[in-house]
Design a protein around this motif. Sequence first.
Motif, PDB file in Angstrom:
ATOM      1  N   LEU A   1       0.810  -1.228   0.000  1.00 24.69           N
ATOM      2  CA  LEU A   1       0.000   0.000   0.000  1.00 24.69           C
ATOM      3  C   LEU A   1       0.838   1.270   0.000  1.00 24.69           C
ATOM      4  O   LEU A   1       0.370   2.325   0.420  1.00 24.69           O
TER       5      LEU A   1
ATOM      6  N   ILE B   1      -5.437   5.527   3.104  1.00 29.67           N
ATOM      7  CA  ILE B   1      -6.572   4.677   3.458  1.00 29.67           C
ATOM      8  C   ILE B   1      -7.358   5.316   4.596  1.00 29.67           C
ATOM      9  O   ILE B   1      -6.784   5.745   5.597  1.00 29.67           O
TER      10      ILE B   1
ATOM     11  N   ILE C   1      -6.834  -3.630  10.916  1.00 36.95           N
ATOM     12  CA  ILE C   1      -6.770  -3.123   9.543  1.00 36.95           C
ATOM     13  C   ILE C   1      -5.892  -1.880   9.481  1.00 36.95           C
ATOM     14  O   ILE C   1      -5.053  -1.735   8.584  1.00 36.95           O
TER      15      ILE C   1
ATOM     16  N   ASP D   1      -2.234  -3.064   9.879  1.00 36.45           N
ATOM     17  CA  ASP D   1      -1.694  -3.787   8.733  1.00 36.45           C
ATOM     18  C   ASP D   1      -1.534  -2.862   7.534  1.00 36.45           C
ATOM     19  O   ASP D   1      -0.544  -2.973   6.787  1.00 36.45           O
ATOM     20  N   ALA D   2      -2.473  -1.940   7.341  1.00 35.83           N
ATOM     21  CA  ALA D   2      -2.355  -0.982   6.241  1.00 35.83           C
ATOM     22  C   ALA D   2      -1.114  -0.113   6.421  1.00 35.83           C
ATOM     23  O   ALA D   2      -0.367   0.145   5.465  1.00 35.83           O
TER      24      ALA D   2
ATOM     25  N   GLU E   1       1.969  -1.999   5.680  1.00 31.36           N
ATOM     26  CA  GLU E   1       2.135  -2.201   4.243  1.00 31.36           C
ATOM     27  C   GLU E   1       2.429  -0.900   3.495  1.00 31.36           C
ATOM     28  O   GLU E   1       2.344  -0.846   2.267  1.00 31.36           O
TER      29      GLU E   1
ATOM     30  N   LYS F   1      -5.426  -8.816   6.727  1.00 27.33           N
ATOM     31  CA  LYS F   1      -4.567  -9.149   5.595  1.00 27.33           C
ATOM     32  C   LYS F   1      -5.367  -9.304   4.300  1.00 27.33           C
ATOM     33  O   LYS F   1      -4.876  -8.983   3.203  1.00 27.33           O
TER      34      LYS F   1
ATOM     35  N   THR G   1      -6.246  -5.589   3.244  1.00 27.19           N
ATOM     36  CA  THR G   1      -5.153  -4.857   2.609  1.00 27.19           C
ATOM     37  C   THR G   1      -4.864  -5.394   1.207  1.00 27.19           C
ATOM     38  O   THR G   1      -4.481  -4.634   0.314  1.00 27.19           O
TER      39      THR G   1
ATOM     40  N   SER H   1      -5.120  -3.079  -2.329  1.00 29.47           N
ATOM     41  CA  SER H   1      -3.862  -2.929  -3.052  1.00 29.47           C
ATOM     42  C   SER H   1      -4.012  -3.158  -4.554  1.00 29.47           C
ATOM     43  O   SER H   1      -5.041  -3.629  -5.041  1.00 29.47           O
TER      44      SER H   1
END
Length: 252
Positions: free
Chosen positions: A3, A8, A21, A24-25, A28, A223, A226, A230
């Motif tokens: 990402l 986001i 979320i 993890d975003a 990434e 996961k 994301t 992506s």
Amino acid sequence: MKLANKHIFVTGGAKGIGAAIVQDAADEGATVSFIDIDVAAGEKLAAQLNNSGKKAFFAKANVANFEELKSAFNQAVSKFGDVTGVVNNAGVNSHADPVTMTDKEWDDFFAVDMKPVWLTAKLALPAMRKAKGGSIVNICSIHGRLTYPGFFPYGAAKSAVLGLTRNLALDEGKHEIRVNAVSPGYILTDLTKGWLAAESGRTEKANSIQPLGRMGEPNEVAKVVTFLLSDKSTYVSGSDWAVDGGLGARSA
């Protein structure tokens, strides 16, 4: 860094699946803006992310109040630029009786669990259309397709979210905007853990029906989200991704 260069925007991002979320975003490579009504948890998560070198912004907002939602969204855009991905995660449970539930209770519930999916799209789509791209992920539930007694009108709301997801995907595809749903099963959030602890043997009983023999973790939902946000999912739209360990495949 799936990402990188993405901004986001996540609703209900302070705890549980939403926080996973957001985390993890950010991991990434995304810049993440998120809202919640839990100010303490939201500010703590944002501070942790920023202190670790990531870019995060938190604002208090109730998704049922469009002016609050709009204000928080505009603050996020002012800070980090146009939103390229949206995750609609905010929601509440409902265990109502169809006879005794009042009109106001119905309206208040749908104002949190369904209507904001449209409202965030209303805010994010103009810039996405101009950019000819974007991704919206709506956190739904296994209850959108399969449910059980005592979940009125939760199942109705989640079914509506699936319908809205499909229509947005069809309507926005010409702008190269993708819209998908993610439907978790039993996920070990604090809310779920409290429900399991309330009755002796409930955890064992719940695990006994899980095809994988266990319940899921919030980051296992994150996961999938994301991935859908992506550029690794550029031909995925209008779909419902079950993250339920196979529970939806099981017959009663």
